[in-house]
Design an enzyme around this catalytic site. Structure first.
Site, PDB file in Angstrom:
ATOM      1  N   ARG A  63      26.482 -53.010  78.774  1.00 41.41           N
ATOM      2  CA  ARG A  63      25.303 -52.674  77.986  1.00 41.41           C
ATOM      3  C   ARG A  63      24.040 -53.191  78.661  1.00 41.41           C
ATOM      4  O   ARG A  63      23.003 -52.543  78.633  1.00 41.41           O
ATOM      5  CB  ARG A  63      25.456 -53.262  76.576  1.00 41.41           C
ATOM      6  CG  ARG A  63      24.402 -52.779  75.617  1.00 41.41           C
ATOM      7  CD  ARG A  63      24.748 -53.104  74.190  1.00 41.41           C
ATOM      8  NE  ARG A  63      24.760 -54.538  73.942  1.00 41.41           N
ATOM      9  CZ  ARG A  63      25.170 -55.092  72.807  1.00 41.41           C
ATOM     10  NH1 ARG A  63      25.613 -54.327  71.810  1.00 41.41           N
ATOM     11  NH2 ARG A  63      25.165 -56.391  72.643  1.00 41.41           N
ATOM     12  N   LYS A 165      19.052 -53.090  74.284  1.00 43.85           N
ATOM     13  CA  LYS A 165      18.565 -54.371  73.785  1.00 43.85           C
ATOM     14  C   LYS A 165      17.314 -54.807  74.558  1.00 43.85           C
ATOM     15  O   LYS A 165      17.297 -55.849  75.201  1.00 43.85           O
ATOM     16  CB  LYS A 165      19.670 -55.421  73.885  1.00 43.85           C
ATOM     17  CG  LYS A 165      20.358 -55.655  72.538  1.00 43.85           C
ATOM     18  CD  LYS A 165      21.491 -56.634  72.672  1.00 43.85           C
ATOM     19  CE  LYS A 165      21.577 -57.598  71.513  1.00 43.85           C
ATOM     20  NZ  LYS A 165      21.796 -56.960  70.221  1.00 43.85           N
ATOM     21  N   GLU A 201      19.977 -48.847  60.982  1.00 42.88           N
ATOM     22  CA  GLU A 201      20.691 -50.129  61.055  1.00 42.88           C
ATOM     23  C   GLU A 201      19.820 -51.220  60.454  1.00 42.88           C
ATOM     24  O   GLU A 201      18.722 -50.960  59.995  1.00 42.88           O
ATOM     25  CB  GLU A 201      21.064 -50.449  62.501  1.00 42.88           C
ATOM     26  CG  GLU A 201      19.874 -50.523  63.439  1.00 42.88           C
ATOM     27  CD  GLU A 201      20.295 -50.857  64.863  1.00 42.88           C
ATOM     28  OE1 GLU A 201      21.125 -51.751  65.037  1.00 42.88           O
ATOM     29  OE2 GLU A 201      19.781 -50.222  65.791  1.00 42.88           O
TER      30      GLU A 201
END
Ligand SMILES: *Cc1c(COP(=O)(O)O)cnc(C)c1O
Length: 273
Positions: A63, A165, A201
């Site tokens: 990621r 992120k 989310e």
């Protein structure tokens, strides 16, 4: 902490452990001026029989690579990332809480630390890992959370960087979180930027709703962070015979769901009121 640097258009070669301390940055560092940075979050846990476990560290490594690509940064290889995490965790072994008492939170970061005045990728990058022992993330302990459904602020929009992120995703939601907390809520549940109708989310957790044998969660389409916990829950739920649907989940579906759950590395699993 662990530190490794490299120049733009080059590869990370070798890093090293050093004492946790402030780092020196040019005032014109890319990360300070333009937010060129991504981070990861993972945990090391102690087992009853004295071993130390990491959870799917390869997923975090992948990621970070994906996020680095989006933010125009070179990134450590999967192996470099995992080795660096292991080295950092083992050097900080004494800070890992006993089984059941908490975890050692591991925070890898990749930052554009070289100086750059124009809006462009920084000339130099730093990969850094620091750790901290942690207990529960939400003050509720294991009691259900009260989430504020945010209708004004959005977390991410199509074409943006909500799916990685990037450090740029987090300061903008502090306003919404502060507002929610001032009103007595635990956190914010974000809706999609276009229709303001579908679940996205929570500030740093993914969400699932349960109805009978069906577990539904918003599909990842670039605005939702692809959590390692989310992916793991999907796999485990299927193994346990649940039907798992990744799709658009309307906020109204919360009303007649049997259960709603938010989860992430930080908080593990949390029921929603
Ligand atoms: C990190 C994060 C998550 C959870 O990801 P995990 O890999 O499960 O910890 C969910 N949403 C956002 C916005 C995040 O930053």
């Amino acid at each position: 902490m662990y530190v490794m640097s490299c120049c733009k258009d080059q590869r990370f070669l070798k890093g090293q452990l050093c004492r946790y301390a402030n780092i020196e940055l040019s005032p014109s560092a890319g990360v300070l001026n333009y937010g060129q940075g991504v981070y990861e979050g993972m945990k090391a846990n102690r087992t009853q029989d004295g071993r130390i476990l990491l959870f799917r560290a390869d997923q975090n490594a992948g990621r970070m690579r994906h996020g680095a690509e989006r933010m125009c940064m070179p990134s450590p290889s999967i192996d470099q990332f995992i080795d660096a995490v292991k080295e950092t965790v083992s050097a900080n072994k004494r800070w890992i809480p006993p089984p059941g008492k908490g975890s050692l939170y591991v925070r890898p970061m990749l930052l554009g630390t070289g100086p750059i005045l124009g809006l462009a990728p920084a000339p130099e990058y730093t990969f850094l890992i620091y750790v901290s022992p942690v207990g529960y993330y939400f003050k509720e302990g294991t009691a259900p959370l009260n989430l504020y459904i945010e209708e004004e602020y959005v977390r991410a929009s199509p074409g943006g960087a909500g799916g990685v992120k990037s450090i740029t995703n987090y300061a903008p939601v502090m306003k919404a979180i502060t507002k929610a907390k001032d009103r007595g809520f635990s956190d914010v549940l974000y809706l999609d930027a276009i229709n303001k109708k579908y679940l996205e989310e929570v500030s740093s957790c993914n969400i699932f709703i349960v109805k009978g044998n069906v577990i539904s969660t918003p599909a990842t389409n670039g605005t939702i962070l692809e959590g390692v916990t989310r992916k793991s829950i999907i796999e485990i739920a299927k193994d346990h015979g649940y039907q798992v649907e990744e799709r658009s989940v309307a906020v109204d579906e919360l009303v007649d769901a049997d259960d709603a759950v938010v989860e992430s590395t930080k908080n593990n699993l949390f029921p929603v009121k």
